[in-house]
Design an enzyme around this catalytic site. Structure first.
Site, short mmCIF file in Angstrom:
data_model
loop_
_atom_site.label_atom_id
_atom_site.label_comp_id
_atom_site.label_asym_id
_atom_site.label_seq_id
_atom_site.Cartn_x
_atom_site.Cartn_y
_atom_site.Cartn_z
N LYS A 52 0.81 -1.26 -0.02
CA LYS A 52 0.18 -0.05 -0.11
C LYS A 52 0.85 1.36 0.05
O LYS A 52 0.79 2.30 -0.69
CB LYS A 52 -0.86 -0.21 0.95
N GLN A 96 -5.03 -1.84 9.55
CA GLN A 96 -4.82 -3.19 8.77
C GLN A 96 -5.39 -4.05 9.58
O GLN A 96 -5.19 -4.33 10.73
CB GLN A 96 -3.31 -3.30 8.50
N ASP A 119 -11.08 2.59 3.41
CA ASP A 119 -11.44 1.07 3.25
C ASP A 119 -12.87 0.91 3.09
O ASP A 119 -13.31 -0.24 2.78
CB ASP A 119 -11.10 0.30 4.73
N1 GUN Z 1 -6.97 -7.08 5.48
C1 GUN Z 1 -7.09 -7.68 4.66
N2 GUN Z 1 -7.74 -7.02 3.67
C2 GUN Z 1 -7.78 -5.59 4.29
C3 GUN Z 1 -8.43 -4.43 3.65
O1 GUN Z 1 -8.78 -4.26 2.50
N3 GUN Z 1 -8.27 -3.41 4.52
C4 GUN Z 1 -7.69 -3.58 5.86
N4 GUN Z 1 -7.91 -2.59 6.54
N5 GUN Z 1 -7.36 -4.68 6.15
C5 GUN Z 1 -7.34 -5.71 5.45
#
Ligand code: GUN
Length: 292
Positions: A52, A96, A119
């Protein structure tokens, strides 16, 4: 059969975003700023967050990584979320997941200011998505819609089967595929307790598999000419790889692919689009597109 190339599509979209950001900056604007909060050292989460941050660089965004050890208290983490909510230099942020068991993920999600929830996990964004209002849409379903659109795949009036009912993928995917302004399709959701699951899948013009069971969708479950989207990314041990594992999709690709009009592979299909859609949401946050 045409392969849906998520890697190439994601690269093209990131280049489009980078172009728009440079225009914004030339016009005197700020670079969009994404913050990511990472708790602990889970290998998968470390990789996702690293990717990211890298994607932010590719798009010309500013990024900030906030790290905590596994033993951070819920209150400390909630304080961090509140600080990011108040920080005017941060356009959007993510925490996350998964979080350690002593921290309530739902409490954390609900503490995030929905106007910064890139998100799209906050109930305000989930609710607005469900009734078709402007909002942050979670990255995986948004990426799948974008792939279908960019490949010119007609969804309106088609029969779409979504395999899986998770909050992050299955539920929002089904919502969006049924909505007039997105999929405009007839949608069935199947899960571990569905009767006649094979027959339901076999009737699908568009089959979206998001159940996290490697190779679950076999050739006898797919109609000739169907579009198959594979959301599975299960790590299976593989001694021949340096990492010790490989990613396995929910679809038995080898035997299913020849039946399809389009199919997305794993890896290189939906996966690369997911982070790219987080970047699109961050761009929207930087432009205050949804919430002024
Ligand atoms: N863990 C797995 N996929 C995601 C996501 O799209 N966002 C977040 N914050 N955590 C994740």
């Amino acid at each position: 059969m045409q392969l849906i190339d998520g890697k190439a599509t994601a690269a093209a979209i990131k280049a489009e975003i980078a172009g728009e950001v440079e225009q914004m900056v030339s016009a005197g604007g700020r670079r969009p700023h994404l913050a990511a909060v990472l708790v602990g050292h889970d290998g998968g989460s470390e990789t996702y967050v690293k990717n990211k941050v890298k994607a932010c660089e590719e798009c010309g965004f500013r990024s900030t990584l906030v790290r905590y050890e596994e033993d951070v208290t819920e209150e400390e983490l909630l304080d961090c979320v509140r600080r990011l909510n108040e920080d005017d230099t941060v356009d959007g942020f993510i925490v996350q997941l998964p979080l350690p068991p002593h921290i309530s993920e739902q409490k954390v999600i609900e503490t995030i200011d929905y106007r910064k929830d890139v998100d799209g996990f906050h109930p305000v964004n989930v609710g607005r998505m469900a009734i078709g209002l402007p909002c942050y849409i979670s990255a995986t379903p948004k990426g799948i819609l974008e792939l279908l659109r960019r490949y010119g795949i007609v969804t309106s009036g088609k029969k779409c089967v979504v395999l899986g009912r998770s909050n992050i993928v299955g539920k929002p995917m089904a919502q969006l595929m049924m909505q007039k302004d997105y999929g405009d399709a007839t949608v069935t959701v199947c899960h571990s307790h569905s009767r006649d699951l094979k027959e339901e899948c076999r009737a699908a013009d568009i089959l979206i598999a998001a159940i996290g069971r490697p190779g679950f969708v076999t050739a006898d479950m797919v109609k000739n000419g169907a579009v198959v989207i594979d959301v599975g990314t299960t790590r299976v041990p593989d001694a021949s790889r340096k990492s010790g594992y490989r990613l396995s999709g929910d679809v038995d690709f080898e035997n299913v692919a020849s039946r399809c009009s389009y199919i997305s592979p794993v890896p290189g299909g939906v996966g690369p689009m997911t982070i790219c859609m987080l970047m699109l949401n961050t761009l929207a946050a930087g432009k205050k597109e949804y919430y002024g």
